[in-house]
Motif scaffolding. Structure first.
Motif, PDB file in Angstrom:
ATOM      1  N   GLN A 126     -30.173 -84.886 -73.234  1.00  0.00           N
ATOM      2  CA  GLN A 126     -30.751 -86.252 -72.921  1.00  0.00           C
ATOM      3  C   GLN A 126     -31.777 -85.795 -71.598  1.00  0.00           C
ATOM      4  O   GLN A 126     -32.786 -86.552 -71.626  1.00  0.00           O
ATOM      5  CB  GLN A 126     -29.581 -87.016 -72.326  1.00  0.00           C
ATOM      6  CG  GLN A 126     -28.758 -87.729 -73.471  1.00  0.00           C
ATOM      7  CD  GLN A 126     -27.600 -88.177 -73.023  1.00  0.00           C
ATOM      8  OE1 GLN A 126     -27.030 -87.895 -72.004  1.00  0.00           O
ATOM      9  NE2 GLN A 126     -26.942 -89.300 -73.813  1.00  0.00           N
ATOM     10  N   ASP A 140     -20.394 -81.949 -73.777  1.00  0.00           N
ATOM     11  CA  ASP A 140     -20.934 -82.648 -72.674  1.00  0.00           C
ATOM     12  C   ASP A 140     -21.996 -82.229 -71.829  1.00  0.00           C
ATOM     13  O   ASP A 140     -23.013 -82.919 -71.726  1.00  0.00           O
ATOM     14  CB  ASP A 140     -19.712 -82.651 -71.351  1.00  0.00           C
ATOM     15  CG  ASP A 140     -18.518 -84.054 -71.454  1.00  0.00           C
ATOM     16  OD1 ASP A 140     -17.510 -83.551 -70.908  1.00  0.00           O
ATOM     17  OD2 ASP A 140     -18.768 -84.694 -72.349  1.00  0.00           O
ATOM     18  N   ILE A 141     -21.973 -80.960 -71.744  1.00  0.00           N
ATOM     19  CA  ILE A 141     -23.053 -80.306 -71.264  1.00  0.00           C
ATOM     20  C   ILE A 141     -24.393 -80.164 -72.053  1.00  0.00           C
ATOM     21  O   ILE A 141     -25.456 -80.586 -71.531  1.00  0.00           O
ATOM     22  CB  ILE A 141     -22.708 -78.862 -70.586  1.00  0.00           C
ATOM     23  CG1 ILE A 141     -21.830 -78.959 -69.653  1.00  0.00           C
ATOM     24  CG2 ILE A 141     -23.917 -77.784 -70.314  1.00  0.00           C
ATOM     25  CD1 ILE A 141     -21.333 -77.510 -69.042  1.00  0.00           C
ATOM     26  N   GLN A 161     -25.773 -83.547 -72.195  1.00  0.00           N
ATOM     27  CA  GLN A 161     -26.695 -83.784 -70.880  1.00  0.00           C
ATOM     28  C   GLN A 161     -27.784 -83.226 -70.842  1.00  0.00           C
ATOM     29  O   GLN A 161     -28.840 -83.802 -70.598  1.00  0.00           O
ATOM     30  CB  GLN A 161     -25.757 -83.727 -69.538  1.00  0.00           C
ATOM     31  CG  GLN A 161     -25.128 -84.810 -69.372  1.00  0.00           C
ATOM     32  CD  GLN A 161     -24.504 -84.530 -67.808  1.00  0.00           C
ATOM     33  OE1 GLN A 161     -23.071 -84.186 -67.900  1.00  0.00           O
ATOM     34  NE2 GLN A 161     -24.878 -84.945 -66.771  1.00  0.00           N
ATOM     35  N   PHE A 204     -22.498 -71.494 -72.628  1.00  0.00           N
ATOM     36  CA  PHE A 204     -23.454 -72.312 -72.302  1.00  0.00           C
ATOM     37  C   PHE A 204     -22.924 -73.498 -71.809  1.00  0.00           C
ATOM     38  O   PHE A 204     -23.263 -74.281 -70.815  1.00  0.00           O
ATOM     39  CB  PHE A 204     -24.451 -72.575 -73.390  1.00  0.00           C
ATOM     40  CG  PHE A 204     -25.513 -73.510 -73.094  1.00  0.00           C
ATOM     41  CD1 PHE A 204     -25.512 -74.854 -73.638  1.00  0.00           C
ATOM     42  CD2 PHE A 204     -26.609 -73.132 -72.268  1.00  0.00           C
ATOM     43  CE1 PHE A 204     -26.565 -75.670 -73.287  1.00  0.00           C
ATOM     44  CE2 PHE A 204     -27.692 -73.832 -71.921  1.00  0.00           C
ATOM     45  CZ  PHE A 204     -27.773 -75.320 -72.422  1.00  0.00           C
TER      46      PHE A 204
END
Lengths: 222, 86
Positions: free
Chosen positions: A197, A190-191, A194, A186
């Motif tokens: 959010q 960071d991913i 993000q 996945f």
């Protein structure tokens, strides 16, 4: 991993009392009775079955810094194959135990494939969810907790160098933590952040049949 | 050769057409060489997050072998303009 991992005196000790030697490795490496890595657990269970003496008296020696779980497994396999062990069981039982060991000692990459498919959400991290050892791993744990995802598999790469390196090769991703959802890579911290959010993470979890806790929070506030 | 922010910027501009790159050296906050980058490139258009990050990873494959920690944010020019306006 080759025999080069162990020096001469260690190899002598290994020949004299293989089970004790392996246990010594596990004790000194894990500093606990239950090594938490996947291989360690399989090996531990096997040794308890074949050895009628696992509290042997042996001299503690320095931790083998280069002793990886993979090398311990190979050593165990060699010892057991050579028949140099004490056992209370008859040969029939031993063969099935041996077969199980061979299954669990298959290539690291194949095992990783099983690991990521076994659970819906799988995280490879530094430390544990209760005690993360890195800021990025901690962030992943916090985000999952916020969404109410608590039953996920977490593997501590600091416990097993083979897993730490292997998972990077497996997912072709250079860093830890790594999150797998439904057997697929996945992303990293960071991913996940993000997507959290942007609200996409709620959707992703929904596809898995996991209802994010944030949805309930929204309902309550309305 | 050690990894520098300039090197990262150059590579990203050259190989994935980055029109804007912010590189922050976050080494003081971590245990070894660490960087945080913001990459803006039209080539990210229409690509999901993971694919974008993989593009960056591939571009910096050699450098990442030496870096301990790496954070990245990938935006299209449009997303970047929106972000700047906020």
């Amino acid at each position: 991993m080759t025999d080069g991992v162990f020096n001469q005196s260690e190899r002598r000790r290994q020949k004299r009392d293989p089970i004790a030697f392996i246990l010594e490795c596990l004790y000194s490496r894990g500093r606990s009775l239950r090594p938490v890595s996947y291989f360690g657990e399989a090996l531990w269970r096997l040794l308890r079955e074949v050895s009628n003496v696992f509290e042997t008296s042996f001299n503690l020696y320095q931790t083998l810094q280069t002793c990886t779980m993979n090398s311990i497994m190979r050593t165990a396999a060699r010892c057991l194959r050579s028949g140099a062990y004490r056992t209370a069981q008859n040969n029939g039982e031993l063969l099935s135990v041996w077969a199980r060991l061979m299954c669990s000692s298959s290539a690291v990459l194949k095992t990783l494939e099983e690991m990521v498919k076994k659970d819906k959400v799988v995280v490879f991290m530094k430390g544990t969810p209760a005690q993360p050892m890195c800021g990025f791993s901690k962030a992943v744990v916090q985000i999952l907790r916020m969404h109410g995802v608590d039953s996920y598999a977490a593997y501590n790469v600091l416990d097993d160098q083979d897993v730490r390196q292997g998972i990077k090769t497996f997912s072709n991703w250079p860093t830890i933590p790594q999150v797998f959802i439904n057997g697929e890579f996945f992303g990293g911290c960071d991913i996940l952040l993000q997507m959290h959010q942007s609200g996409d993470l709620v959707e992703e979890l929904q596809k898995l049949g996991i209802r994010s806790a944030l949805l309930d929070q929204e309902k309550e506030s309305k | 050769m050690s990894v520098t922010p300039d090197l990262i910027r150059e590579k990203l501009s050259a190989e994935i057409g980055a029109i804007h790159v912010d590189v922050a050296d976050t080494t003081p906050n971590r245990c070894a060489a660490s960087f945080k980058v913001l990459v803006v490139s039209p080539q990210f258009e229409g690509k999901p997050l993971l694919q974008r990050h993989r593009m960056v990873n591939n571009c910096l494959a050699e450098e990442l072998k030496e870096i301990h920690a790496f954070e990245q944010k990938t935006l299209t020019p449009e997303q970047w303009e929106k972000q700047k306006a906020q």
